[in-house]
Write a protein that holds these residues in place. Structure first.
Motif, PDB file in Angstrom:
ATOM      1  N   MET A 105       0.843  -1.199   0.000  1.00  0.00           N
ATOM      2  CA  MET A 105       0.000   0.000   0.000  1.00  0.00           C
ATOM      3  C   MET A 105       0.876   1.247   0.000  1.00  0.00           C
ATOM      4  SD  MET A 105      -2.926   1.205   2.772  1.00  0.00           S
ATOM      5  CE  MET A 105      -4.286   0.270   2.053  1.00  0.00           C
ATOM      6  N   GLY A 106       0.425   2.269  -0.712  1.00  0.00           N
ATOM      7  CA  GLY A 106       1.098   3.555  -0.721  1.00  0.00           C
ATOM      8  C   GLY A 106       0.155   4.649  -0.250  1.00  0.00           C
ATOM      9  N   GLU A 107       0.734   5.725   0.265  1.00  0.00           N
ATOM     10  CA  GLU A 107      -0.083   6.841   0.756  1.00  0.00           C
ATOM     11  C   GLU A 107       0.450   8.150   0.216  1.00  0.00           C
ATOM     12  OE1 GLU A 107      -0.864  10.341   3.080  1.00  0.00           O
ATOM     13  OE2 GLU A 107       1.031   9.246   3.273  1.00  0.00           O
ATOM     14  N   ASN A 108      -0.483   8.990  -0.214  1.00  0.00           N
ATOM     15  CA  ASN A 108      -0.110  10.310  -0.703  1.00  0.00           C
ATOM     16  C   ASN A 108      -1.218  11.298  -0.362  1.00  0.00           C
ATOM     17  OD1 ASN A 108       1.248  12.384  -2.021  1.00  0.00           O
ATOM     18  ND2 ASN A 108       0.291  11.923  -3.989  1.00  0.00           N
ATOM     19  N   LYS A 143     -10.528  -8.865  14.945  1.00  0.00           N
ATOM     20  CA  LYS A 143     -10.256  -8.506  13.553  1.00  0.00           C
ATOM     21  C   LYS A 143     -11.162  -7.371  13.075  1.00  0.00           C
ATOM     22  CE  LYS A 143      -8.777 -13.171  12.124  1.00  0.00           C
ATOM     23  NZ  LYS A 143      -7.534 -12.911  11.373  1.00  0.00           N
ATOM     24  N   VAL A 144     -12.442  -7.399  13.482  1.00  0.00           N
ATOM     25  CA  VAL A 144     -13.359  -6.358  13.022  1.00  0.00           C
ATOM     26  C   VAL A 144     -12.958  -4.995  13.574  1.00  0.00           C
ATOM     27  CG1 VAL A 144     -15.324  -7.885  12.631  1.00  0.00           C
ATOM     28  CG2 VAL A 144     -14.972  -6.905  14.903  1.00  0.00           C
ATOM     29  N   THR A 145     -12.377  -4.979  14.762  1.00  0.00           N
ATOM     30  CA  THR A 145     -11.902  -3.715  15.341  1.00  0.00           C
ATOM     31  C   THR A 145     -10.709  -3.199  14.557  1.00  0.00           C
ATOM     32  OG1 THR A 145     -12.669  -4.358  17.543  1.00  0.00           O
ATOM     33  CG2 THR A 145     -11.035  -2.592  17.419  1.00  0.00           C
ATOM     34  N   ARG A 146      -9.787  -4.104  14.222  1.00  0.00           N
ATOM     35  CA  ARG A 146      -8.601  -3.698  13.469  1.00  0.00           C
ATOM     36  C   ARG A 146      -8.963  -3.232  12.069  1.00  0.00           C
ATOM     37  NH1 ARG A 146      -6.489  -8.690  15.524  1.00  0.00           N
ATOM     38  NH2 ARG A 146      -6.045  -9.480  13.434  1.00  0.00           N
ATOM     39  N   ALA A 147     -10.052  -3.795  11.528  1.00  0.00           N
ATOM     40  CA  ALA A 147     -10.475  -3.417  10.172  1.00  0.00           C
ATOM     41  C   ALA A 147     -11.278  -2.124  10.152  1.00  0.00           C
ATOM     42  CB  ALA A 147     -11.304  -4.544   9.556  1.00  0.00           C
ATOM     43  N   GLY A 148     -11.691  -1.659  11.319  1.00  0.00           N
ATOM     44  CA  GLY A 148     -12.539  -0.481  11.387  1.00  0.00           C
ATOM     45  C   GLY A 148     -11.983   0.755  10.695  1.00  0.00           C
ATOM     46  N   PRO A 149     -10.735   1.166  10.983  1.00  0.00           N
ATOM     47  CA  PRO A 149     -10.211   2.382  10.361  1.00  0.00           C
ATOM     48  C   PRO A 149     -10.164   2.321   8.831  1.00  0.00           C
ATOM     49  CG  PRO A 149      -8.905   1.799  12.278  1.00  0.00           C
ATOM     50  CD  PRO A 149      -9.840   0.654  12.042  1.00  0.00           C
ATOM     51  N   VAL A 150      -9.708   1.193   8.273  1.00  0.00           N
ATOM     52  CA  VAL A 150      -9.621   1.121   6.812  1.00  0.00           C
ATOM     53  C   VAL A 150     -11.006   0.985   6.193  1.00  0.00           C
ATOM     54  CG1 VAL A 150      -9.295  -1.392   6.609  1.00  0.00           C
ATOM     55  CG2 VAL A 150      -8.318   0.145   4.893  1.00  0.00           C
ATOM     56  N   SER A 151     -11.940   0.365   6.904  1.00  0.00           N
ATOM     57  CA  SER A 151     -13.317   0.304   6.425  1.00  0.00           C
ATOM     58  C   SER A 151     -13.889   1.708   6.280  1.00  0.00           C
ATOM     59  CB  SER A 151     -14.175  -0.518   7.398  1.00  0.00           C
ATOM     60  OG  SER A 151     -15.552  -0.387   7.096  1.00  0.00           O
ATOM     61  N   ALA A 152     -13.661   2.553   7.296  1.00  0.00           N
ATOM     62  CA  ALA A 152     -14.147   3.932   7.237  1.00  0.00           C
ATOM     63  C   ALA A 152     -13.482   4.698   6.096  1.00  0.00           C
ATOM     64  CB  ALA A 152     -13.893   4.626   8.566  1.00  0.00           C
ATOM     65  N   ALA A 153     -12.170   4.468   5.909  1.00  0.00           N
ATOM     66  CA  ALA A 153     -11.449   5.155   4.828  1.00  0.00           C
ATOM     67  C   ALA A 153     -11.993   4.737   3.465  1.00  0.00           C
ATOM     68  CB  ALA A 153      -9.955   4.851   4.924  1.00  0.00           C
ATOM     69  N   CYS A 154     -12.324   3.453   3.307  1.00  0.00           N
ATOM     70  CA  CYS A 154     -12.900   2.971   2.045  1.00  0.00           C
ATOM     71  C   CYS A 154     -14.262   3.606   1.799  1.00  0.00           C
ATOM     72  CB  CYS A 154     -13.033   1.451   2.069  1.00  0.00           C
ATOM     73  SG  CYS A 154     -11.470   0.544   2.036  1.00  0.00           S
ATOM     74  N   GLN A 155     -15.087   3.645   2.811  1.00  0.00           N
ATOM     75  CA  GLN A 155     -16.420   4.213   2.650  1.00  0.00           C
ATOM     76  C   GLN A 155     -16.358   5.701   2.330  1.00  0.00           C
ATOM     77  OE1 GLN A 155     -19.045   3.496   5.954  1.00  0.00           O
ATOM     78  NE2 GLN A 155     -20.819   4.368   4.924  1.00  0.00           N
ATOM     79  N   ASN A 156     -15.363   6.368   2.864  1.00  0.00           N
ATOM     80  CA  ASN A 156     -15.206   7.799   2.626  1.00  0.00           C
ATOM     81  C   ASN A 156     -14.484   8.110   1.321  1.00  0.00           C
ATOM     82  OD1 ASN A 156     -16.529   8.623   4.997  1.00  0.00           O
ATOM     83  ND2 ASN A 156     -14.678   8.347   6.208  1.00  0.00           N
ATOM     84  N   ASP A 201      -6.946  -8.849   6.718  1.00  0.00           N
ATOM     85  CA  ASP A 201      -5.961  -8.629   7.775  1.00  0.00           C
ATOM     86  C   ASP A 201      -4.756  -7.852   7.242  1.00  0.00           C
ATOM     87  OD1 ASP A 201      -7.551  -9.943   9.559  1.00  0.00           O
ATOM     88  OD2 ASP A 201      -6.425 -11.826   9.502  1.00  0.00           O
ATOM     89  N   ALA A 202      -4.295  -8.222   6.051  1.00  0.00           N
ATOM     90  CA  ALA A 202      -3.147  -7.524   5.463  1.00  0.00           C
ATOM     91  C   ALA A 202      -3.505  -6.088   5.108  1.00  0.00           C
ATOM     92  CB  ALA A 202      -2.659  -8.279   4.229  1.00  0.00           C
ATOM     93  N   LEU A 203      -4.717  -5.880   4.602  1.00  0.00           N
ATOM     94  CA  LEU A 203      -5.175  -4.526   4.287  1.00  0.00           C
ATOM     95  C   LEU A 203      -5.243  -3.678   5.551  1.00  0.00           C
ATOM     96  CD1 LEU A 203      -6.474  -2.505   2.224  1.00  0.00           C
ATOM     97  CD2 LEU A 203      -8.687  -3.463   2.915  1.00  0.00           C
ATOM     98  N   PHE A 263      -2.821  -0.393   6.221  1.00  0.00           N
ATOM     99  CA  PHE A 263      -3.434   0.925   6.434  1.00  0.00           C
ATOM    100  C   PHE A 263      -3.048   1.488   7.801  1.00  0.00           C
ATOM    101  CE2 PHE A 263      -6.776   3.682   8.029  1.00  0.00           C
ATOM    102  CZ  PHE A 263      -6.933   4.574   6.979  1.00  0.00           C
ATOM    103  N   ASN A 264      -3.143   0.658   8.837  1.00  0.00           N
ATOM    104  CA  ASN A 264      -2.824   1.138  10.179  1.00  0.00           C
ATOM    105  C   ASN A 264      -1.351   1.518  10.309  1.00  0.00           C
ATOM    106  OD1 ASN A 264      -5.477   0.799  11.023  1.00  0.00           O
ATOM    107  ND2 ASN A 264      -5.136  -1.290  11.732  1.00  0.00           N
ATOM    108  N   ALA A 265      -0.477   0.802   9.602  1.00  0.00           N
ATOM    109  CA  ALA A 265       0.948   1.133   9.639  1.00  0.00           C
ATOM    110  C   ALA A 265       1.210   2.511   9.034  1.00  0.00           C
ATOM    111  CB  ALA A 265       1.757   0.073   8.896  1.00  0.00           C
ATOM    112  N   LEU A 266       0.498   2.841   7.959  1.00  0.00           N
ATOM    113  CA  LEU A 266       0.683   4.146   7.315  1.00  0.00           C
ATOM    114  C   LEU A 266      -0.061   5.249   8.054  1.00  0.00           C
ATOM    115  CD1 LEU A 266       0.352   3.173   3.541  1.00  0.00           C
ATOM    116  CD2 LEU A 266       2.443   3.803   4.755  1.00  0.00           C
ATOM    117  N   PHE A 267      -1.239   4.938   8.548  1.00  0.00           N
ATOM    118  CA  PHE A 267      -2.079   5.963   9.168  1.00  0.00           C
ATOM    119  C   PHE A 267      -1.581   6.366  10.549  1.00  0.00           C
ATOM    120  CE2 PHE A 267      -5.791   7.421  11.576  1.00  0.00           C
ATOM    121  CZ  PHE A 267      -6.286   8.396  10.726  1.00  0.00           C
ATOM    122  N   HIS A 268      -1.140   5.387  11.343  1.00  0.00           N
ATOM    123  CA  HIS A 268      -0.778   5.657  12.731  1.00  0.00           C
ATOM    124  C   HIS A 268       0.705   5.903  12.950  1.00  0.00           C
ATOM    125  CE1 HIS A 268      -4.774   4.883  14.196  1.00  0.00           C
ATOM    126  NE2 HIS A 268      -4.802   3.712  13.601  1.00  0.00           N
TER     127      HIS A 268
END
Length: 460
Positions: A310-313, A385-398, A429-431, A435-440
């Motif tokens: 994953m990349g972030e910009n 797992k659902v807790t860990r997926a929460g931030p990227v789920s929100a980012a996808c929806q947004n 899990d990998a997603l 995401f959490n590695a880049l975001f946090h």
């Protein structure tokens, strides 16, 4: 100290502080002023000799955190003449009364209160406690000072909690509180662990002679009921709206029946206009590995090893590549090593560290062998797992997550849509990990590495 008037806000908070019920739960959406109301309630009898109160959080960390009960009480209790003792987390008042904050982190901690007589017992976030902890403490709810003993608790929705069953009468089929039942008083007795309800004390005593029914109520609240918070922090509602669907329904909508289900965390239509043919240049990159080194020839349908790049910009996240395979440990290590060299040394590499000493050994081995010389760290998994997926789920929806168009896209999206009910969730899990590695954990902006194969996919 100048005289200060502190009073509840009109609505649910006022109802909570005026109910005569033996046991009262104040709950629903986040931000409804629940914890503050609990702190106010504890002050009611501080001038009555012999009065004592204890308010519990599940862990000691939760008691002491910034913005926690203790932290908030420091801005409230001095107005009532309270003297704090931070070492014991207790407030002493001029009449010789006290309000104590405590935790019940382990099931056995309930026995620490054996023999205690506590006039007011409070639970902040009741769903964090076990049913046995709650009802054991109910037996400690005694008084010889002339004040009727009582229980007060706050709670946020959790469909899987025992609390959901306790307040079921107050909740509609759609999961939302029935407003006209909020604050209504019912009566209960508990026999052999079973709750028996009645519309009156007399009804239960007639049916079950010799019992002592207790009164109960549930008072629902939403963020809009806390106008002080809405005025002081208008952005708080936006924060709740940015949550993944399930958490948003619980914490903003106050839904007691919503549960994680396929299609609620990720939807294919969120990505309809989020595909890119070529990878744009990103500021930071990470390859996150979720490992399951099992040869599919030896096991029928094992998990996959997945490495997601994953990349972030500028707040936009790009899923660039997904490596997904089943191989023996040795073959998996060799594949991961080749991918690392293809990505380039500027790419961060993170790997989920399984619990226990074996997980630490795997990370240590990978750090000194296949990923030696790379920016590599093991990441301990915390929470479901659902807790860990929460931030990227929100980012996808947004609309902040894009996908590079490649042959793995369809299987990737199918797994996302099926989460958390689908058998395999390694790509999710990998997603989440990437995401959490880049975001946090912001990192130094690396130089662009041509090893990504931006126009032709990964080169291995």
């Amino acid at each position: 100290m100048e005289a200060t008037t502190i009073k509840p806000q009109p609505g649910p908070q006022e109802t909570f502080l005026s109910t005569p019920a033996d046991v009262a739960l104040y709950g629903g959406a986040a931000g409804g002023g629940k914890s503050f109301a609990l702190l106010l309630e504890a002050l009611r009898h501080i001038n009555h000799l012999g009065y004592s109160a204890v308010i519990f959080r599940r862990t000691s960390v939760q008691v002491r955190n910034a913005g926690s009960l203790w932290d908030t009480s420091e801005g409230l209790y001095p107005f009532a003449g309270g003297i704090p003792s931070e070492s014991t987390l207790e407030w002493k008042f001029p009449a010789g009364t006290s309000v104590k904050f405590a935790h019940m982190e382990h099931e056995k901690n309930k026995l620490d209160w054996q023999g205690s007589q506590i006039v007011l017992i409070g639970f902040d976030e009741l769903t964090h406690f076990t049913e046995s902890q709650f009802f054991y403490m109910l037996s400690r709810n005694r008084s010889t000072c002339g004040i009727r003993p009582y229980i007060r608790a706050t709670t946020n929705p959790d469909a899987d909690s025992w609390v959901a069953e306790l307040i079921d009468w107050y909740i509609g089929e759609d999961g939302y509180p029935i407003r006209e039942r909020s604050g209504a008083i019912r009566w209960f007795i508990r026999i052999d662990g079973n709750m028996i309800w009645g519309d009156s004390k007399e009804e239960l005593m007639e049916k079950y002679p010799g019992t002592l029914p207790k009164s109960f109520t549930f008072i629902s609240a939403k963020l809009e009921d806390n106008q002080i918070l809405m005025q002081k922090d208008p952005s708080y509602k936006a924060n709740l709206e940015a949550l993944p669907f399930v958490e948003r329904e619980r914490l903003l909508g106050g839904n007691w029946k919503i549960k994680p289900a396929a299609g609620l965390y990720f939807k294919r239509e969120w990505f309809e206009d989020k595909f890119v043919d070529e990878t744009p240049k990103c500021q930071r990159y990470v390859r996150f590995w979720d490992c399951a080194a099992t040869d599919e020839k030896k096991v029928g349908d094992p998990d996959y090893t997945v490495g997601l790049l994953m990349g972030e910009n500028s707040g936009k996240y790009y899923v660039i590549d997904v490596q997904r395979f089943r191989k023996s440990p040795g073959a998996a290590d060799e594949h991961m090593k080749q991918v690392a060299y293809s990505d380039g040394r500027e790419v961060m590499i993170r790997e989920e560290e399984e619990p226990g000493s074996s997980g630490k050994r795997v990370i240590a081995t990978h750090a000194t062998t296949i990923f030696k010389g790379f920016n590599f760290l093991g990441v301990k998994s915390t929470g479901p797992k659902v807790t860990r997926a929460g931030p990227v789920s929100a980012a996808c929806q947004n609309g902040n997550v894009y996908i590079v168009r490649r042959s793995w896209n369809n299987e990737f999206l199918s797994e996302l849509e099926g989460f958390p009910e689908r058998k395999h969730d390694d790509q999710v899990d990998a997603l989440s990990g990437a995401f959490n590695a880049l975001f946090h954990k912001p990192a130094k902006v690396p130089k662009f590495s041509p090893g990504f194969g931006l126009s032709g996919g990964m080169r291995i």
